[in-house]
Design a protein around this motif. Sequence first.
Motif, mmCIF file in Angstrom:
data_model
loop_
_atom_site.group_PDB
_atom_site.id
_atom_site.type_symbol
_atom_site.label_atom_id
_atom_site.label_comp_id
_atom_site.label_asym_id
_atom_site.label_seq_id
_atom_site.Cartn_x
_atom_site.Cartn_y
_atom_site.Cartn_z
ATOM 1 N N LYS A 91 0.882 -1.142 0.047
ATOM 2 C CA LYS A 91 0.147 0.023 0.019
ATOM 3 C C LYS A 91 0.934 1.295 0.006
ATOM 4 O O LYS A 91 0.339 2.342 -0.392
ATOM 5 C CB LYS A 91 -0.954 0.102 1.098
ATOM 6 N N LEU A 92 2.164 1.240 0.202
ATOM 7 C CA LEU A 92 2.983 2.542 0.121
ATOM 8 C C LEU A 92 3.275 2.974 -1.245
ATOM 9 O O LEU A 92 3.655 2.032 -2.104
ATOM 10 C CB LEU A 92 4.341 2.082 0.785
ATOM 11 N N GLY A 93 2.886 3.984 -1.408
ATOM 12 C CA GLY A 93 2.962 4.715 -2.793
ATOM 13 C C GLY A 93 1.981 4.353 -3.542
ATOM 14 O O GLY A 93 1.976 4.862 -4.592
ATOM 15 N N ARG A 94 0.851 3.599 -3.089
ATOM 16 C CA ARG A 94 -0.170 3.487 -3.786
ATOM 17 C C ARG A 94 -1.380 4.406 -3.821
ATOM 18 O O ARG A 94 -1.553 5.003 -2.539
ATOM 19 C CB ARG A 94 -0.953 2.215 -3.285
ATOM 20 N N ARG A 95 -1.858 4.758 -4.797
ATOM 21 C CA ARG A 95 -2.932 5.878 -4.881
ATOM 22 C C ARG A 95 -3.981 5.524 -5.968
ATOM 23 O O ARG A 95 -4.427 5.873 -6.750
ATOM 24 C CB ARG A 95 -2.311 7.128 -5.729
ATOM 25 N N PRO A 96 -5.048 4.723 -5.340
ATOM 26 C CA PRO A 96 -5.930 3.989 -5.871
ATOM 27 C C PRO A 96 -7.110 4.887 -6.082
ATOM 28 O O PRO A 96 -8.187 4.734 -7.137
ATOM 29 C CB PRO A 96 -6.194 2.804 -5.196
ATOM 30 N N PHE A 97 -7.379 5.932 -5.221
ATOM 31 C CA PHE A 97 -8.490 6.722 -5.235
ATOM 32 C C PHE A 97 -8.155 8.315 -5.125
ATOM 33 O O PHE A 97 -6.848 8.453 -5.217
ATOM 34 C CB PHE A 97 -9.429 6.252 -4.250
ATOM 35 N N HIS A 98 -9.377 9.196 -5.198
ATOM 36 C CA HIS A 98 -8.659 10.653 -5.069
ATOM 37 C C HIS A 98 -9.232 11.237 -3.889
ATOM 38 O O HIS A 98 -9.066 12.515 -4.013
ATOM 39 C CB HIS A 98 -9.368 11.002 -6.344
ATOM 40 N N ALA A 99 -9.579 10.556 -2.679
ATOM 41 C CA ALA A 99 -9.887 11.167 -1.522
ATOM 42 C C ALA A 99 -8.712 10.849 -0.643
ATOM 43 O O ALA A 99 -8.194 9.813 -0.276
ATOM 44 C CB ALA A 99 -11.225 10.544 -1.122
ATOM 45 N N TRP A 100 -8.326 11.912 0.228
ATOM 46 C CA TRP A 100 -7.209 11.865 0.933
ATOM 47 C C TRP A 100 -7.317 12.445 2.351
ATOM 48 O O TRP A 100 -8.013 13.348 2.583
ATOM 49 C CB TRP A 100 -5.671 12.792 0.310
ATOM 50 N N ALA A 101 -6.694 11.794 3.259
ATOM 51 C CA ALA A 101 -6.608 12.296 4.741
ATOM 52 C C ALA A 101 -5.245 12.908 5.019
ATOM 53 O O ALA A 101 -4.429 12.271 4.922
ATOM 54 C CB ALA A 101 -7.173 11.522 5.761
ATOM 55 N N LYS A 102 -5.273 14.202 5.626
ATOM 56 C CA LYS A 102 -3.843 14.623 6.024
ATOM 57 C C LYS A 102 -3.882 14.400 7.527
ATOM 58 O O LYS A 102 -4.912 14.623 8.350
ATOM 59 C CB LYS A 102 -3.735 16.164 5.792
ATOM 60 N N LEU A 103 -2.625 13.895 8.148
ATOM 61 C CA LEU A 103 -2.854 13.525 9.434
ATOM 62 C C LEU A 103 -1.664 14.365 10.136
ATOM 63 O O LEU A 103 -0.944 15.008 9.708
ATOM 64 C CB LEU A 103 -1.912 12.102 9.783
ATOM 65 N N PRO A 104 -2.132 14.500 11.484
ATOM 66 C CA PRO A 104 -1.115 15.346 12.382
ATOM 67 C C PRO A 104 0.256 15.057 12.245
ATOM 68 O O PRO A 104 0.692 13.832 12.018
ATOM 69 C CB PRO A 104 -1.573 15.350 13.851
ATOM 70 N N ASP A 105 1.137 15.928 12.427
ATOM 71 C CA ASP A 105 2.760 15.590 12.357
ATOM 72 C C ASP A 105 3.176 14.869 13.537
ATOM 73 O O ASP A 105 2.323 14.609 14.460
ATOM 74 C CB ASP A 105 3.689 16.806 12.715
ATOM 75 N N GLY A 106 4.009 13.760 13.003
ATOM 76 C CA GLY A 106 4.447 12.970 14.193
ATOM 77 C C GLY A 106 3.763 11.645 14.393
ATOM 78 O O GLY A 106 3.762 10.780 15.315
ATOM 79 N N TRP A 107 2.797 11.121 13.237
ATOM 80 C CA TRP A 107 2.164 9.882 13.285
ATOM 81 C C TRP A 107 3.095 8.794 12.947
ATOM 82 O O TRP A 107 4.360 9.001 12.418
ATOM 83 C CB TRP A 107 0.739 10.050 12.363
ATOM 84 N N THR A 108 2.711 7.887 13.322
ATOM 85 C CA THR A 108 3.541 6.405 13.012
ATOM 86 C C THR A 108 2.883 5.437 12.214
ATOM 87 O O THR A 108 1.569 5.239 12.239
ATOM 88 C CB THR A 108 3.644 5.682 14.378
ATOM 89 N N LEU A 109 3.861 4.992 11.209
ATOM 90 C CA LEU A 109 3.248 3.964 10.151
ATOM 91 C C LEU A 109 3.970 2.319 10.642
ATOM 92 O O LEU A 109 4.904 2.511 11.031
ATOM 93 C CB LEU A 109 3.592 4.280 8.814
ATOM 94 N N VAL A 110 3.034 1.582 11.040
ATOM 95 C CA VAL A 110 3.349 0.303 11.127
ATOM 96 C C VAL A 110 3.236 -0.526 9.814
ATOM 97 O O VAL A 110 2.038 -0.778 9.462
ATOM 98 C CB VAL A 110 2.686 -0.454 12.414
ATOM 99 N N THR A 111 4.249 -0.972 9.250
ATOM 100 C CA THR A 111 4.159 -1.878 8.023
ATOM 101 C C THR A 111 5.145 -3.022 8.087
ATOM 102 O O THR A 111 5.733 -3.258 9.207
ATOM 103 C CB THR A 111 4.470 -1.062 6.662
ATOM 104 N N ASP A 112 5.408 -3.698 6.945
ATOM 105 C CA ASP A 112 5.996 -4.958 6.837
ATOM 106 C C ASP A 112 7.655 -4.771 6.101
ATOM 107 O O ASP A 112 7.712 -3.711 5.787
ATOM 108 C CB ASP A 112 5.411 -6.359 6.443
ATOM 109 N N ASP A 113 8.437 -5.708 6.414
ATOM 110 C CA ASP A 113 9.562 -5.353 6.127
ATOM 111 C C ASP A 113 9.859 -5.559 4.572
ATOM 112 O O ASP A 113 10.990 -5.410 4.040
ATOM 113 C CB ASP A 113 10.622 -6.390 6.682
ATOM 114 N N GLY A 114 8.669 -5.746 4.049
ATOM 115 C CA GLY A 114 8.738 -5.497 2.394
ATOM 116 C C GLY A 114 8.332 -4.331 1.768
ATOM 117 O O GLY A 114 8.707 -4.057 0.560
#
Length: 270
Positions: free
Chosen positions: A213-236
């Motif tokens: 899902k990283l770098g993926r842009r399947p739709f045109h609706a976006w949410a901006k998050l506050p600074d300092g948020w955390t992404l938990v993803t996998d090692d791929g």
Amino acid sequence: MSPLGSKARRERILYVATTTGLTSVEELSRRFGVTPSTIRRDLAKLTADGRLARTYGGAMALTAHPEASLRQRTGEAFEEKRAIARRAATEVRAGETVLLDAGSTVGALAHELRSAKELTVATTGLTALQELSDVETVHVECLGGTLRPLSQGFVGPLTEAALERMTFDRVFLGTDGISPEHGICEADLRQTRLKELMARRADHVYVLAHAAKLGRRPFHAWAKLPDGWTLVTDDGADPSIVAELRGRGVEVVLTEVPASTDPEHRTSPS
């Protein structure tokens, strides 16, 4: 990076094709570190299942970024989602009040929280409700509203009004795509508005998303998050996207995905 089983690799191939519209055997071979013949077998399987269309030297998506149902997404990247959920669960402390989004990965987190003690969980997702409804040590609050059948989550003014009455130690959000520039992506503007409101009500904001899902842009609706948020993803995860996210102040947690000895016969948690 742990080696991918054939099922997980095919799901990522499908994501790549859906994101770019067209991809080649050579590109996929380099991306996943397997032989071209292995990729051709993957493409043949996806084509036979009616999920991709073969082209000369590659494949293309059949449709332009369709929104998959929660039932369809639950089985995708199963091992990655389970690893992400287990890592995210370690962030939760006894006595906290946490907010869980709808979605399959956050639903996997709810499954991990079944053993939690002295926890209050509010959620907009039916999956989390089902996972925690019989757990005596977890107090559950449902943020009702209008149910979106595809996402199995509540949205709309009633959900937003309920949010205004609570604050949270942590919020865990799902997403359809992540862009370092734009934020997190969803199919519906009501969802992106709700995610922004959820993020504002919590001290710590987490996004749970597997690497495809990283770098993926399947739709045109976006949410901006506050600074300092955390992404938990996998090692791929793509190192260049990880670096760009970190350069923008996002904390990125990479979770190791154990290799499966039988990747074709995985089942999702209840």
